[in-house]
Design an enzyme around this catalytic site. Structure first.
Site, short mmCIF file in Angstrom:
data_model
loop_
_atom_site.label_atom_id
_atom_site.label_comp_id
_atom_site.label_asym_id
_atom_site.label_seq_id
_atom_site.Cartn_x
_atom_site.Cartn_y
_atom_site.Cartn_z
N ASP A 232 -36.09 4.25 -8.93
CA ASP A 232 -37.20 5.18 -8.97
C ASP A 232 -38.38 4.52 -8.25
O ASP A 232 -38.42 3.31 -8.08
CB ASP A 232 -37.54 5.49 -10.44
CG ASP A 232 -38.82 6.27 -10.58
OD1 ASP A 232 -38.93 7.34 -9.95
OD2 ASP A 232 -39.72 5.81 -11.31
N MET A 233 -39.35 5.34 -7.85
CA MET A 233 -40.50 4.77 -7.13
C MET A 233 -41.75 4.64 -8.01
O MET A 233 -42.14 3.55 -8.39
CB MET A 233 -40.79 5.62 -5.88
CG MET A 233 -39.72 5.47 -4.81
SD MET A 233 -40.08 6.44 -3.32
CE MET A 233 -41.55 5.60 -2.71
N ASP A 234 -42.38 5.76 -8.34
CA ASP A 234 -43.65 5.71 -9.08
C ASP A 234 -43.44 5.19 -10.50
O ASP A 234 -42.60 5.70 -11.24
CB ASP A 234 -44.29 7.10 -9.11
CG ASP A 234 -44.68 7.56 -7.72
OD1 ASP A 234 -45.73 7.13 -7.23
OD2 ASP A 234 -43.91 8.33 -7.11
N THR B 145 -35.92 9.27 -6.21
CA THR B 145 -37.30 9.56 -6.56
C THR B 145 -37.58 11.05 -6.75
O THR B 145 -36.83 11.88 -6.27
CB THR B 145 -38.24 9.00 -5.44
OG1 THR B 145 -39.59 9.34 -5.73
CG2 THR B 145 -37.89 9.57 -4.08
N GLY B 146 -38.66 11.33 -7.45
CA GLY B 146 -39.12 12.70 -7.56
C GLY B 146 -39.92 13.13 -6.34
O GLY B 146 -40.20 14.31 -6.14
N LYS C 128 -31.01 13.08 -10.91
CA LYS C 128 -30.76 11.89 -10.09
C LYS C 128 -29.33 11.36 -10.27
O LYS C 128 -28.74 10.83 -9.33
CB LYS C 128 -31.79 10.81 -10.43
CG LYS C 128 -33.22 11.18 -10.03
CD LYS C 128 -34.20 10.05 -10.36
CE LYS C 128 -35.63 10.41 -9.97
NZ LYS C 128 -36.56 9.28 -10.22
N ASP D 244 -38.50 4.81 -15.22
CA ASP D 244 -39.51 4.75 -16.29
C ASP D 244 -39.75 6.08 -16.99
O ASP D 244 -40.42 6.12 -18.02
CB ASP D 244 -40.85 4.26 -15.72
CG ASP D 244 -41.51 5.28 -14.82
OD1 ASP D 244 -42.71 5.56 -15.01
OD2 ASP D 244 -40.84 5.81 -13.92
N SER D 245 -39.23 7.20 -16.45
CA SER D 245 -39.60 8.52 -16.98
C SER D 245 -38.38 9.38 -17.28
O SER D 245 -37.25 8.98 -17.03
CB SER D 245 -40.52 9.24 -15.98
OG SER D 245 -41.74 8.52 -15.84
N ASN E 82 -37.26 11.96 -15.79
CA ASN E 82 -36.43 12.31 -14.63
C ASN E 82 -35.50 11.16 -14.22
O ASN E 82 -34.67 11.33 -13.33
CB ASN E 82 -37.27 12.80 -13.45
CG ASN E 82 -38.22 11.75 -12.90
OD1 ASN E 82 -38.44 10.71 -13.49
ND2 ASN E 82 -38.81 12.04 -11.74
#
Length: 246
Positions: A12-14, A46-47, A173, A196-197, A199
């Protein structure tokens, strides 16, 4: 855990790969490069839309696929679209009206661009990948969640505690990573996923090693195999060193 042979790392990115400044630390870059030199595929999952994450992939010289908009799209290393899943424009119209009714911030990702604070005049003339609500008001967020759950064809998650992200039903994902694995002749038993989230939950559950960031939402930590350091402390690099390079 015995017989772990991780051949693909999904990041994931953010809140995960990126620090609070929205940057990739030197330690994360160095460790990712090391993994790739050992023949491990490193992919962003990523989202974000392709337009807002491709520069990061290029800056790291990643040599594999790119999963964007929570799995709505998959791109190959040449930036060519491999797969796309659309949210019906009627749902997007309804969700936009819902955000107006409850006075929340919103964003909407079409196949062409990301809309914030305004929508095109004719929503049904665009193809849509995701709609997002953002509000610090827990009660309003709960009301929106309840309304969203009355619809069957939507996949609901978040990328921060204050938002709600909505994709087409069945899009996440994990499904996208499975598709990438099939193209690379790998299985989910060879995958480590880091996030972290909400998604990220599906990929963390389905991967052989699911890693939660130290700054992850509590449910993500509870569902993971291991919790690494925060995104301010090179948590991605530490996870790769422990499970892939050791």
């Amino acid at each position: 855990m015995d017989n772990i042979d991780i051949r693909l790392v999904a990041l994931d990115m953010d809140g995960t790969l990126l620090n609070e400044k929205g940057e990739i630390s030197e330690e994360n870059r160095r460790t990712i490069k090391e993994a790739e030199q050992r023949g491990v595929h490193v992919i962003l999952s990523t989202g974000r839309s392709f337009a807002t994450c491709n520069d990061f992939a290029k800056s790291m010289e990643l040599q594999s696929y790119l999963i964007t908009v929570n799995g709505s799209e998959i791109y190959n290393n040449d930036g060519e679209l491999v797969e796309r899943h659309i949210v019906d424009s009627e749902y997007v119209q309804w969700m936009w009206e819902l955000s107006q009714k409850h006075g929340t911030h919103f964003w909407a990702t079409s196949c062409d661009r990301v809309y914030r604070a305004e929508m095109p005049g004719k929503i049904n003339e665009s193809q849509w990948l995701k709609f997002g609500f953002d509000t610090k008001d827990d009660a309003i967020r709960q009301l929106i969640m309840e309304e969203l759950r009355t619809k069957e064809n939507l996949e609901i998650s978040n990328s921060s505690p204050t938002n709600i992200e909505v994709n087409a039903h069945g899009v996440n994902k994990a499904k996208a990573i499975e598709r990438v694995c099939s193209m690379l002749d790998l299985t989910m038993d060879q995958v480590m996923a880091v996030g972290d989230s909400l998604n990220d939950l599906a990929m963390i559950r389905e991967a052989k090693i699911g890693v939660a960031m130290g700054n992850a939402q509590q449910i993500v930590k509870e569902e993971s195999d291991w919790v690494t350091s925060t995104n301010q402390e090179d948590g991605v690099a530490k996870a790769i060193r422990k499970w892939v390079l050791s």
